[in-house]
Design an enzyme around this catalytic site. Structure first.
Site, short mmCIF file in Angstrom:
data_model
loop_
_atom_site.label_atom_id
_atom_site.label_comp_id
_atom_site.label_asym_id
_atom_site.label_seq_id
_atom_site.Cartn_x
_atom_site.Cartn_y
_atom_site.Cartn_z
N ASP A 31 60.25 13.18 97.26
CA ASP A 31 58.87 13.23 96.79
C ASP A 31 58.06 14.08 97.78
O ASP A 31 58.18 15.30 97.78
CB ASP A 31 58.32 11.80 96.69
CG ASP A 31 57.08 11.71 95.81
OD1 ASP A 31 56.33 12.69 95.73
OD2 ASP A 31 56.86 10.65 95.21
N ARG A 44 65.97 -2.93 89.37
CA ARG A 44 66.91 -2.01 90.00
C ARG A 44 68.21 -1.91 89.21
O ARG A 44 68.92 -0.91 89.26
CB ARG A 44 67.22 -2.44 91.44
CG ARG A 44 66.07 -2.34 92.42
CD ARG A 44 66.57 -2.61 93.83
NE ARG A 44 65.51 -2.77 94.80
CZ ARG A 44 64.91 -1.77 95.44
NH1 ARG A 44 65.30 -0.54 95.20
NH2 ARG A 44 63.95 -2.01 96.32
#
Length: 237
Positions: free
Chosen positions: A121, A184
């Site tokens: 990111d 997850r």
């Protein structure tokens, strides 16, 4: 009776995922994993004594699936690290803390590291880890990520040597990435539905994961129509 993974997925889809399509399907992920598993041994030779270092927690499923696809004859050691970036709900403070270092018996001197993370990111955590691994003696560090965020400044941000998919500003979860500690286990990568993100500053906008911020901007700026794109057949940007 113990709940199965498939049951959990169905229950999740009956909630706010109901009727929606994943951002990246499990089928697309499997296909891309096969390509990356072929590309990695071509770029990192056996003589470099490779060691894969997995960033917990977000990359654990991606790393496990990827490494098991690499040819059994390719000898690669596996180790783990964990770090945390700190800040408020909307921005990182720029401080990264290593909360779990490599085991003391992992010797990186003169070796090539394959650093495996879930997402690239801002690059804050990745830059921290690159510097840390070089201090530990790594001769070379190759970066492998499942997702790369488009639209982030490239100046000073580390480059991914191997990357799975290009995504926009969406908040993503599933396939190892969490949504407030859950989901997850989902086999696909999902984008948070717009109505769940709330207005600017509300809900989970700007929430950060172990590997750094996974979303930038507000719901109005999301590129909902753009599909994620895979990188070339060599896993390169």
């Amino acid at each position: 009776m113990k709940e199965t993974g498939k049951t959990s997925v169905r229950q999740a889809q009956q909630g706010f995922l109901n009727g929606r399509e994943p951002l990246i399907s499990a089928r697309a992920i499997r296909r891309r994993l096969d390509e990356l598993a072929t590309a990695i041994p071509r770029r990192i030779r056996q003589r470099e004594r490779p060691v894969a270092i997995v960033v917990l927690q977000g990359a654990f499923i991606f790393a496990a699936d990827l490494l098991r696809r690499i040819t059994p004859g390719y000898d690669i050691e596996v180790a783990f690290v964990r770090c945390q970036s700190y800040g408020n709900d909307s921005a990182s403070s720029g401080k990264v803390v290593l909360t779990q270092d490599l085991d003391a018996n992992v010797d990186l001197r003169g070796r090539t590291v394959l650093l495996i993370d879930d997402i690239l990111d801002s690059g804050l955590t990745m830059k921290f880890l690159l510097e840390h691994l070089r201090r530990r003696g790594a001769k070379r560090v190759r970066v492998c990520v499942l997702l790369r965020r488009k639209g982030q400044p490239r100046d000073g941000r580390p480059k991914a040597d191997f990357a799975g998919f290009d995504i926009g500003p969406e908040f993503v979860f599933g396939y190892g990435l969490d949504l407030r500690g859950s989901y997850r286990h989902l086999e696909d990568v999902w984008a948070l539905p717009p109505e769940r993100t709330g207005r600017r500053g509300d809900g989970v906008t700007g929430r950060k994961s172990d590997a750094g911020t996974r979303r930038r901007g507000d719901a109005e700026k999301q590129n909902r129509s753009a599909a994620p794109s895979a990188y070339d057949e060599n896993g390169l940007l």
